[in-house]
Design a protein around this motif. Structure first.
Motif, PDB file in Angstrom:
ATOM      1  N   MET A 144       8.596  -8.179 -14.646  1.00 23.43           N
ATOM      2  CA  MET A 144       7.572  -9.174 -14.349  1.00 23.43           C
ATOM      3  C   MET A 144       6.580  -8.736 -13.267  1.00 23.43           C
ATOM      4  SD  MET A 144       8.691 -11.431 -16.434  1.00 23.43           S
ATOM      5  CE  MET A 144       7.766 -12.926 -16.092  1.00 23.43           C
ATOM      6  N   ARG A 145       6.546  -7.450 -12.966  1.00 25.71           N
ATOM      7  CA  ARG A 145       5.565  -7.001 -11.980  1.00 25.71           C
ATOM      8  C   ARG A 145       4.708  -5.894 -12.580  1.00 25.71           C
ATOM      9  NH1 ARG A 145       8.089  -6.724  -6.169  1.00 25.71           N
ATOM     10  NH2 ARG A 145       9.479  -8.516  -6.274  1.00 25.71           N
ATOM     11  N   ASP A 146       3.410  -5.943 -12.291  1.00 24.41           N
ATOM     12  CA  ASP A 146       2.504  -4.917 -12.798  1.00 24.41           C
ATOM     13  C   ASP A 146       2.660  -3.618 -12.021  1.00 24.41           C
ATOM     14  OD1 ASP A 146       1.513  -6.595 -14.692  1.00 24.41           O
ATOM     15  OD2 ASP A 146      -0.176  -7.275 -13.462  1.00 24.41           O
ATOM     16  N   LEU A 147       2.953  -3.755 -10.732  1.00 22.76           N
ATOM     17  CA  LEU A 147       3.060  -2.557  -9.898  1.00 22.76           C
ATOM     18  C   LEU A 147       4.423  -1.907 -10.062  1.00 22.76           C
ATOM     19  CD1 LEU A 147       1.545  -3.441  -6.415  1.00 22.76           C
ATOM     20  CD2 LEU A 147       0.693  -1.770  -8.050  1.00 22.76           C
ATOM     21  N   VAL A 148       4.419  -0.593 -10.335  1.00 20.54           N
ATOM     22  CA  VAL A 148       5.682   0.121 -10.336  1.00 20.54           C
ATOM     23  C   VAL A 148       5.908   0.671  -8.923  1.00 20.54           C
ATOM     24  CG1 VAL A 148       5.354   0.721 -12.753  1.00 20.54           C
ATOM     25  CG2 VAL A 148       4.719   2.388 -11.005  1.00 20.54           C
ATOM     26  N   ARG A 149       7.079   1.220  -8.694  1.00 20.76           N
ATOM     27  CA  ARG A 149       7.355   1.782  -7.381  1.00 20.76           C
ATOM     28  C   ARG A 149       7.636   3.279  -7.537  1.00 20.76           C
ATOM     29  NH1 ARG A 149      10.923  -0.620  -2.556  1.00 20.76           N
ATOM     30  NH2 ARG A 149      11.083   1.309  -1.374  1.00 20.76           N
TER      31      ARG A 149
ATOM     32  N   ILE B 212      -1.511   2.498  -2.958  1.00 25.89           N
ATOM     33  CA  ILE B 212      -1.324   2.260  -4.387  1.00 25.89           C
ATOM     34  C   ILE B 212      -1.936   3.440  -5.111  1.00 25.89           C
ATOM     35  CG2 ILE B 212      -2.045   0.834  -6.346  1.00 25.89           C
ATOM     36  CD1 ILE B 212      -1.689  -1.582  -4.555  1.00 25.89           C
ATOM     37  N   VAL B 213      -1.202   4.003  -6.049  1.00 29.01           N
ATOM     38  CA  VAL B 213      -1.627   5.196  -6.774  1.00 29.01           C
ATOM     39  C   VAL B 213      -1.855   4.816  -8.236  1.00 29.01           C
ATOM     40  CG1 VAL B 213      -1.031   7.570  -7.382  1.00 29.01           C
ATOM     41  CG2 VAL B 213      -0.129   6.562  -5.259  1.00 29.01           C
TER      42      VAL B 213
ATOM     43  N   ARG C 228       3.460   7.077 -21.294  1.00 28.41           N
ATOM     44  CA  ARG C 228       3.450   5.614 -21.245  1.00 28.41           C
ATOM     45  C   ARG C 228       2.141   5.058 -20.693  1.00 28.41           C
ATOM     46  NH1 ARG C 228       7.317   3.233 -18.294  1.00 28.41           N
ATOM     47  NH2 ARG C 228       7.681   1.558 -19.768  1.00 28.41           N
ATOM     48  N   GLY C 229       1.076   5.849 -20.762  1.00 25.35           N
ATOM     49  CA  GLY C 229      -0.236   5.341 -20.379  1.00 25.35           C
ATOM     50  C   GLY C 229      -0.441   5.236 -18.881  1.00 25.35           C
ATOM     51  N   LYS C 230      -1.434   4.414 -18.526  1.00 26.39           N
ATOM     52  CA  LYS C 230      -1.832   4.322 -17.114  1.00 26.39           C
ATOM     53  C   LYS C 230      -0.937   3.341 -16.366  1.00 26.39           C
ATOM     54  CE  LYS C 230      -5.821   2.358 -15.960  1.00 26.39           C
ATOM     55  NZ  LYS C 230      -7.287   2.212 -15.844  1.00 26.39           N
ATOM     56  N   LYS C 231      -0.602   3.723 -15.146  1.00 29.37           N
ATOM     57  CA  LYS C 231       0.256   2.889 -14.299  1.00 29.37           C
ATOM     58  C   LYS C 231      -0.339   2.786 -12.904  1.00 29.37           C
ATOM     59  CE  LYS C 231       3.703   2.614 -17.280  1.00 29.37           C
ATOM     60  NZ  LYS C 231       4.178   1.324 -17.774  1.00 29.37           N
ATOM     61  N   ARG C 232       0.060   1.721 -12.203  1.00 28.63           N
ATOM     62  CA  ARG C 232      -0.247   1.584 -10.781  1.00 28.63           C
ATOM     63  C   ARG C 232       1.063   1.503 -10.039  1.00 28.63           C
ATOM     64  NH1 ARG C 232      -5.601  -0.190 -10.854  1.00 28.63           N
ATOM     65  NH2 ARG C 232      -5.997  -0.574 -13.051  1.00 28.63           N
ATOM     66  N   GLY C 233       1.174   2.370  -9.032  1.00 27.16           N
ATOM     67  CA  GLY C 233       2.454   2.395  -8.325  1.00 27.16           C
ATOM     68  C   GLY C 233       2.282   2.410  -6.822  1.00 27.16           C
ATOM     69  N   VAL C 234       3.271   1.862  -6.126  1.00 27.02           N
ATOM     70  CA  VAL C 234       3.259   1.875  -4.659  1.00 27.02           C
ATOM     71  C   VAL C 234       3.919   3.159  -4.176  1.00 27.02           C
ATOM     72  CG1 VAL C 234       4.053   0.699  -2.577  1.00 27.02           C
ATOM     73  CG2 VAL C 234       3.390  -0.631  -4.607  1.00 27.02           C
ATOM     74  N   ALA C 235       3.181   3.895  -3.326  1.00 34.98           N
ATOM     75  CA  ALA C 235       3.750   5.073  -2.669  1.00 34.98           C
ATOM     76  C   ALA C 235       4.050   4.675  -1.230  1.00 34.98           C
ATOM     77  CB  ALA C 235       2.772   6.242  -2.727  1.00 34.98           C
ATOM     78  N   LYS C 236       5.314   4.406  -0.964  1.00 38.69           N
ATOM     79  CA  LYS C 236       5.732   3.916   0.355  1.00 38.69           C
ATOM     80  C   LYS C 236       5.502   4.980   1.424  1.00 38.69           C
ATOM     81  CE  LYS C 236       7.609  -0.241   0.242  1.00 38.69           C
ATOM     82  NZ  LYS C 236       7.095  -1.257   1.145  1.00 38.69           N
ATOM     83  N   GLY C 237       4.846   4.578   2.494  1.00 37.88           N
ATOM     84  CA  GLY C 237       4.676   5.494   3.623  1.00 37.88           C
ATOM     85  C   GLY C 237       3.651   6.597   3.398  1.00 37.88           C
ATOM     86  N   ALA C 238       2.846   6.484   2.321  1.00 39.28           N
ATOM     87  CA  ALA C 238       1.934   7.581   1.970  1.00 39.28           C
ATOM     88  C   ALA C 238       0.832   7.786   3.008  1.00 39.28           C
ATOM     89  CB  ALA C 238       1.318   7.334   0.598  1.00 39.28           C
ATOM     90  N   ARG C 239       0.600   6.779   3.866  1.00 34.69           N
ATOM     91  CA  ARG C 239      -0.463   6.942   4.863  1.00 34.69           C
ATOM     92  C   ARG C 239       0.082   7.398   6.209  1.00 34.69           C
ATOM     93  NH1 ARG C 239      -3.212   1.529   5.110  1.00 34.69           N
ATOM     94  NH2 ARG C 239      -4.689   2.588   6.467  1.00 34.69           N
ATOM     95  N   ARG C 240       1.368   7.617   6.269  1.00 32.99           N
ATOM     96  CA  ARG C 240       1.934   8.114   7.530  1.00 32.99           C
ATOM     97  C   ARG C 240       1.640   9.604   7.682  1.00 32.99           C
ATOM     98  NH1 ARG C 240       6.694   4.730   6.654  1.00 32.99           N
ATOM     99  NH2 ARG C 240       6.248   2.788   7.756  1.00 32.99           N
ATOM    100  N   ALA C 241       1.648  10.070   8.932  1.00 32.33           N
ATOM    101  CA  ALA C 241       1.232  11.446   9.225  1.00 32.33           C
ATOM    102  C   ALA C 241       2.073  12.479   8.485  1.00 32.33           C
ATOM    103  CB  ALA C 241       1.288  11.694  10.727  1.00 32.33           C
ATOM    104  N   ARG C 242       3.370  12.318   8.490  1.00 36.27           N
ATOM    105  CA  ARG C 242       4.191  13.335   7.825  1.00 36.27           C
ATOM    106  C   ARG C 242       4.815  12.784   6.552  1.00 36.27           C
ATOM    107  NH1 ARG C 242       6.428  16.188  12.916  1.00 36.27           N
ATOM    108  NH2 ARG C 242       7.808  14.407  12.945  1.00 36.27           N
ATOM    109  N   SER C 243       3.963  12.231   5.724  1.00 35.08           N
ATOM    110  CA  SER C 243       4.444  11.621   4.493  1.00 35.08           C
ATOM    111  C   SER C 243       4.875  12.685   3.496  1.00 35.08           C
ATOM    112  CB  SER C 243       3.312  10.787   3.895  1.00 35.08           C
ATOM    113  OG  SER C 243       3.525  10.622   2.522  1.00 35.08           O
ATOM    114  N   ARG C 244       5.870  12.339   2.680  1.00 37.40           N
ATOM    115  CA  ARG C 244       6.294  13.274   1.626  1.00 37.40           C
ATOM    116  C   ARG C 244       5.256  13.351   0.508  1.00 37.40           C
ATOM    117  NH1 ARG C 244       9.867   9.805  -2.061  1.00 37.40           N
ATOM    118  NH2 ARG C 244       9.517   7.736  -1.203  1.00 37.40           N
ATOM    119  N   TYR C 245       4.270  12.444   0.548  1.00 36.29           N
ATOM    120  CA  TYR C 245       3.217  12.483  -0.477  1.00 36.29           C
ATOM    121  C   TYR C 245       2.018  13.322  -0.042  1.00 36.29           C
ATOM    122  CZ  TYR C 245       5.751   8.678  -2.677  1.00 36.29           C
ATOM    123  OH  TYR C 245       6.718   7.923  -3.277  1.00 36.29           O
ATOM    124  N   MET C 246       2.122  13.931   1.116  1.00 40.02           N
ATOM    125  CA  MET C 246       1.016  14.703   1.668  1.00 40.02           C
ATOM    126  C   MET C 246       0.479  15.731   0.660  1.00 40.02           C
ATOM    127  SD  MET C 246      -0.285  15.052   4.821  1.00 40.02           S
ATOM    128  CE  MET C 246       0.240  15.847   6.312  1.00 40.02           C
TER     129      MET C 246
END
Ligand SMILES: [Zn+2]
Length: 251
Positions: free
Chosen positions: A66-71, A22-23, A30-48
């Motif tokens: 209706m969800r607080d978490l964005v994707r 979660i980032v 649009r202020g502060k957000k919380r978002g899910v970064a899919k696969g961010a903990r994998r070794a060759r993640s695109r979020y590296m």
């Protein structure tokens, strides 16, 4: 699902499940957000390398009803404090980077734009990348973040007698104003020298992108560090985790 793109500051991340993170990020519009970064903990993640605190990045995210978490769809780093680590004392800079991110996180409103706070954080990233002296940058940042919340004490006139604060001031114990030395004579408290006041007045009229033009000597910097810590602890009603880290590092 509407998709939004924006410039954003990465503030922190935490683990989600086996592979995701979660980032927490501050968007410019649009202020502060919380978002899910899919696969961010994998070794060759695109979020590296893209999710370090105080990274400025282009982001795209989906909002779900209706969800607080964005994707998160992508995070493209534009400037990262990691590029500054080699320039000036790595560990100290890293400790302060965590401190800046935690302060912004504490004060950024959820889902409500704060352009001035965004600009301040963004300018700090640029200053870090340019190798700005970390102490001066930190005192400047604290001054501005308290000022943007409207809780910085007045710098020109003593609230006790209405006289000018020329020869320095004192922040009395358990009070959060700068009194002149006559009004504060009987009390102890945090000394604010004329030099420290001079720095603050200059900071008040200096945009973040020009903060390198300000001077601050060690003694005045220590005074402001003490005063700012008192103000921050009072207004946040706690001590930040990153402050404890800095103290353990002897910073
Ligand atoms: Zn006075």
């Amino acid at each position: 699902m509407p998709v939004y793109t924006s410039e954003a500051l990465i503030l922190r991340t935490y683990k989600l499940g086996e592979a995701d993170r979660i980032v927490v990020f501050l968007t410019r519009d649009r202020g502060k957000k919380r978002g899910v970064a899919k696969g961010a903990r994998r070794a060759r993640s695109r979020y590296m390398g893209a999710l370090e605190p105080m990274t400025r990045a282009g982001v795209a995210y989906y909002e779900r009803e209706m969800r607080d978490l964005v994707r998160l769809n992508y995070v493209e780093p534009q400037r990262s404090p990691l590029s500054a680590i080699g320039l000036a004392g790595g560990a100290a800079v890293l400790g302060h980077v965590g401190y800046f991110a935690e302060l912004i996180d504490e004060w950024a409103p959820e889902a409500h734009a704060d352009e001035r706070l965004y600009r301040l954080g963004s300018a700090v990233i640029d200053a870090l990348a340019a190798g700005a002296p970390i102490e001066r940058l930190t005192r400047y940042f604290e001054y501005w973040i308290l000022r943007l919340q409207g809780v910085y004490p007045a710098l020109v006139v003593c609230p006790g007698c209405g006289g000018a604060l020329e020869a320095g001031a004192v922040m009395p114990p358990r009070e959060h104003t700068f009194l002149c030395r006559r009004c504060a004579s009987a009390s102890h408290g945090t000394n604010i020298s004329a030099e420290a006041l001079g720095f603050l007045r200059a900071a008040a009229r200096t945009a973040p992108e020009h903060m390198e033009t300000l001077d601050l000597e060690i003694r005045a910097a220590r005074e402001l560090e003490t005063a700012h810590r008192r103000l921050l602890n009072t207004h946040l009603e706690k001590e930040l985790k990153s402050v404890r880290v800095l103290r353990e590092m002897g910073k």
